[in-house]
Scaffold this motif. Structure first.
Motif, PDB file in Angstrom:
ATOM      1  N   TYR A 139      -0.884  -2.118 -10.510  1.00 27.66           N
ATOM      2  CA  TYR A 139      -1.237  -0.802 -10.257  1.00 27.66           C
ATOM      3  C   TYR A 139      -0.975  -0.096 -11.525  1.00 27.66           C
ATOM      4  O   TYR A 139      -1.508   0.787 -12.163  1.00 27.66           O
ATOM      5  N   ARG A 140       0.451  -0.085 -11.973  1.00 27.47           N
ATOM      6  CA  ARG A 140       0.908   0.659 -13.147  1.00 27.47           C
ATOM      7  C   ARG A 140       0.183   0.216 -14.225  1.00 27.47           C
ATOM      8  O   ARG A 140      -0.209   1.224 -15.237  1.00 27.47           O
ATOM      9  N   PHE A 141      -0.260  -0.952 -14.606  1.00 31.52           N
ATOM     10  CA  PHE A 141      -0.956  -1.148 -15.889  1.00 31.52           C
ATOM     11  C   PHE A 141      -2.577  -1.487 -15.490  1.00 31.52           C
ATOM     12  O   PHE A 141      -3.116  -2.186 -16.465  1.00 31.52           O
ATOM     13  N   ILE A 142      -3.012  -0.667 -14.797  1.00 29.64           N
ATOM     14  CA  ILE A 142      -4.476  -1.158 -14.153  1.00 29.64           C
ATOM     15  C   ILE A 142      -5.351  -0.537 -15.252  1.00 29.64           C
ATOM     16  O   ILE A 142      -6.419  -1.259 -15.324  1.00 29.64           O
ATOM     17  N   ASP A 143      -4.843   0.111 -15.933  1.00 32.12           N
ATOM     18  CA  ASP A 143      -5.804   0.671 -16.961  1.00 32.12           C
ATOM     19  C   ASP A 143      -6.118  -0.466 -18.205  1.00 32.12           C
ATOM     20  O   ASP A 143      -7.098  -0.655 -19.080  1.00 32.12           O
ATOM     21  N   LYS A 191       0.792  -1.142   0.084  1.00 30.89           N
ATOM     22  CA  LYS A 191      -0.051   0.135   0.071  1.00 30.89           C
ATOM     23  C   LYS A 191       0.815   1.260   0.028  1.00 30.89           C
ATOM     24  O   LYS A 191       0.649   2.213  -0.673  1.00 30.89           O
ATOM     25  N   GLN A 192       2.083   1.343   0.796  1.00 32.05           N
ATOM     26  CA  GLN A 192       2.775   2.400   0.829  1.00 32.05           C
ATOM     27  C   GLN A 192       3.435   2.749  -0.395  1.00 32.05           C
ATOM     28  O   GLN A 192       3.596   3.797  -1.023  1.00 32.05           O
ATOM     29  N   LYS A 193       3.979   1.597  -1.151  1.00 32.26           N
ATOM     30  CA  LYS A 193       4.871   1.903  -2.310  1.00 32.26           C
ATOM     31  C   LYS A 193       3.775   2.355  -3.439  1.00 32.26           C
ATOM     32  O   LYS A 193       4.184   3.274  -4.299  1.00 32.26           O
ATOM     33  N   VAL A 194       2.544   2.000  -3.400  1.00 29.01           N
ATOM     34  CA  VAL A 194       1.676   2.162  -4.390  1.00 29.01           C
ATOM     35  C   VAL A 194       1.115   3.641  -4.307  1.00 29.01           C
ATOM     36  O   VAL A 194       0.985   4.187  -5.160  1.00 29.01           O
ATOM     37  N   SER A 195       0.997   4.247  -2.920  1.00 28.59           N
ATOM     38  CA  SER A 195       0.580   5.416  -2.616  1.00 28.59           C
ATOM     39  C   SER A 195       2.025   6.462  -3.278  1.00 28.59           C
ATOM     40  O   SER A 195       1.443   7.519  -3.724  1.00 28.59           O
ATOM     41  N   GLN A 196       3.039   5.863  -3.105  1.00 26.77           N
ATOM     42  CA  GLN A 196       4.150   6.810  -3.491  1.00 26.77           C
ATOM     43  C   GLN A 196       3.886   6.781  -5.181  1.00 26.77           C
ATOM     44  O   GLN A 196       4.322   7.699  -5.726  1.00 26.77           O
ATOM     45  N   LEU A 197       3.755   5.756  -5.747  1.00 24.90           N
ATOM     46  CA  LEU A 197       3.355   5.505  -7.023  1.00 24.90           C
ATOM     47  C   LEU A 197       2.348   6.608  -7.632  1.00 24.90           C
ATOM     48  O   LEU A 197       2.437   7.551  -8.608  1.00 24.90           O
ATOM     49  N   SER A 223      -9.585   7.925  -7.972  1.00 20.10           N
ATOM     50  CA  SER A 223     -10.361   7.142  -6.971  1.00 20.10           C
ATOM     51  C   SER A 223     -10.671   5.887  -7.542  1.00 20.10           C
ATOM     52  O   SER A 223     -11.121   5.060  -6.700  1.00 20.10           O
ATOM     53  N   GLU A 224     -10.995   5.622  -8.923  1.00 22.78           N
ATOM     54  CA  GLU A 224     -11.568   4.439  -9.369  1.00 22.78           C
ATOM     55  C   GLU A 224     -10.271   3.374  -9.127  1.00 22.78           C
ATOM     56  O   GLU A 224     -10.373   2.390  -8.914  1.00 22.78           O
ATOM     57  N   LYS A 225      -9.257   3.780  -9.449  1.00 22.93           N
ATOM     58  CA  LYS A 225      -7.949   3.073  -9.468  1.00 22.93           C
ATOM     59  C   LYS A 225      -7.719   2.291  -8.162  1.00 22.93           C
ATOM     60  O   LYS A 225      -7.569   1.436  -7.805  1.00 22.93           O
ATOM     61  N   GLU A 226      -7.810   3.477  -7.209  1.00 23.41           N
ATOM     62  CA  GLU A 226      -7.497   3.192  -5.584  1.00 23.41           C
ATOM     63  C   GLU A 226      -8.794   2.028  -5.506  1.00 23.41           C
ATOM     64  O   GLU A 226      -8.428   1.131  -4.765  1.00 23.41           O
ATOM     65  N   ALA A 227      -9.867   2.232  -5.761  1.00 30.40           N
ATOM     66  CA  ALA A 227     -10.976   1.221  -5.315  1.00 30.40           C
ATOM     67  C   ALA A 227     -10.816  -0.014  -5.981  1.00 30.40           C
ATOM     68  O   ALA A 227     -10.779  -0.947  -5.370  1.00 30.40           O
ATOM     69  N   ILE A 228     -10.519  -0.019  -7.104  1.00 30.78           N
ATOM     70  CA  ILE A 228     -10.281  -1.449  -7.946  1.00 30.78           C
ATOM     71  C   ILE A 228      -8.813  -2.113  -7.010  1.00 30.78           C
ATOM     72  O   ILE A 228      -9.321  -3.220  -6.807  1.00 30.78           O
ATOM     73  N   PHE A 229      -7.940  -1.421  -6.722  1.00 41.00           N
ATOM     74  CA  PHE A 229      -6.634  -1.732  -6.205  1.00 41.00           C
ATOM     75  C   PHE A 229      -6.976  -2.375  -4.797  1.00 41.00           C
ATOM     76  O   PHE A 229      -6.960  -3.445  -4.574  1.00 41.00           O
ATOM     77  N   ASN A 230      -7.811  -1.675  -4.109  1.00 43.87           N
ATOM     78  CA  ASN A 230      -8.158  -1.866  -2.591  1.00 43.87           C
ATOM     79  C   ASN A 230      -9.008  -3.177  -2.741  1.00 43.87           C
ATOM     80  O   ASN A 230      -9.113  -4.062  -1.767  1.00 43.87           O
ATOM     81  N   HIS A 231     -10.146  -2.955  -3.380  1.00 42.42           N
ATOM     82  CA  HIS A 231     -11.070  -3.951  -3.448  1.00 42.42           C
ATOM     83  C   HIS A 231     -11.081  -5.157  -4.217  1.00 42.42           C
ATOM     84  O   HIS A 231     -11.686  -6.274  -3.921  1.00 42.42           O
ATOM     85  N   GLU A 232     -10.464  -5.158  -5.416  1.00 46.79           N
ATOM     86  CA  GLU A 232     -10.406  -6.196  -6.223  1.00 46.79           C
ATOM     87  C   GLU A 232      -9.069  -7.086  -6.156  1.00 46.79           C
ATOM     88  O   GLU A 232      -9.048  -8.046  -6.451  1.00 46.79           O
TER      89      GLU A 232
END
Ligand SMILES: [Zn+2]
Lengths: 91, 195
Positions: B56-60, A82-88, B13-22
């Motif tokens: 995360y980087r390729f989330i799109d 989570k920390q690394k991703v928030s940095q990104l 915010s969509e990225k964060e939601a996908i990352f955290n919940h999916e």
């Protein structure tokens, strides 16, 4: 999954055990057609001792893998990610 | 990474939601997969972390509503092959081809008839099954984890591993035969076979 009956007429040899094992695998993995499944579980297993034993063994093996081969991520990994991703994200 | 023609553009915010919940809820399965590939807990941590950062980087290129777990597993497996396997002493793809050809021959079907009994297996309450699994070649370990532990269908496994579905089927068949063979050795060593 309903457990097949133990064979009453115990056929001790299976003419094609390797093919049967492949079919058994397909049945247990959900890769068999409903007809294959029905035939194997209801007809073949009830008359064939080696396949009946294999069936029980394969079911047990899957259970053992499910209970013995899983491990949990270390507690700090989620936070580190989570920390690394928030940095990104803030870059 | 898979090329997708029309990529969604998610908001922050969509990225964060996908990352955290999916994505994040699969962390235990991902870690276990990483561990079974590398057989090393620190390497598994690195691999999982790298995978999540890539995700995360390729989330799109992730389509919402599709199987996030399968998508993540595919990235992890590719990271393992491209980044990790190169550095390690695991046999290369070329060696593996030979192994697969060998294990797919009819010869082996006749040779491998593990005499493992269900009673012996039920007595294995320690690390035997886990150790036996870890002793298999990485490609055989992989299919067993994906199928038996994670419950992926053959079609999903074919996509995760980039192999034809027929290869999934035969590799699994071989993997289970080898696993049972290993376990029947353990059973003999432990004296479980007499009855
Ligand atoms: Zn049979």
């Amino acid at each position: 999954m309903n457990t097949p009956q133990e064979p009453h007429k115990k056929k001790e040899d299976c003419s094609n055990q390797n093919e049967c094992l492949k079919l058994l695998q397909a049945v247990l993995d959900g890769d068999a057609t409903p007809e294959q499944r029905e035939h194997f579980l209801k007809e073949h297993l009830e008359g064939c001792m080696p396949c009946y034993k294999n069936y029980n063994l394969e079911v047990m093996l899957r259970e053992k893998i499910k209970t013995k081969c899983c491990s949990e991520a270390p507690g700090d990994l989620m936070e580190a990610i989570k920390q690394k991703v928030s940095q990104l994200a803030s870059r | 990474m898979e090329e997708i023609l029309e990529r969604p553009h998610y908001s922050q915010s969509e990225k964060e939601a996908i990352f955290n919940h999916e994505f994040l809820p699969h962390i235990n399965a991902m870690y276990n997969f990483g561990y079974r590939l590398t057989l090393d807990r620190d390497d598994a941590k690195d691999l999982v972390q790298d995978t999540y950062l890539k995700a995360y980087r390729f989330i799109d290129s992730f389509q919402q509503g599709t199987n996030a777990k399968a998508w993540l597993f595919r990235i992890l497996k590719n990271s393992f092959i491209n980044d990790y396997r190169k550095k390690s002493k695991e046999p290369s793809k070329v060696d593996y081809q030979e192994v697969e050809t060998y294990y797919n021959s009819e010869e082996v079907d006749r040779q491998i008839t593990p005499d493992l009994r269900v009673e012996s297996l039920s007595n294995m309450i320690g690390d035997e099954v886990s150790n036996a699994l870890n002793s298999l070649d990485v490609d055989f370990r992989t299919v067993i984890i994906l199928c038996d532990l994670e419950g992926f269908k053959y079609e999903e496994m074919a996509k995760i591993l980039d192999i034809p579905i027929g290869t999934v089927r035969s590799r699994l068949h071989r993997a289970r035969a080898l696993l049972k063979e290993k376990l029947s050795h353990y059973a003999k060593e432990m004296g479980y076979t007499k009855s």
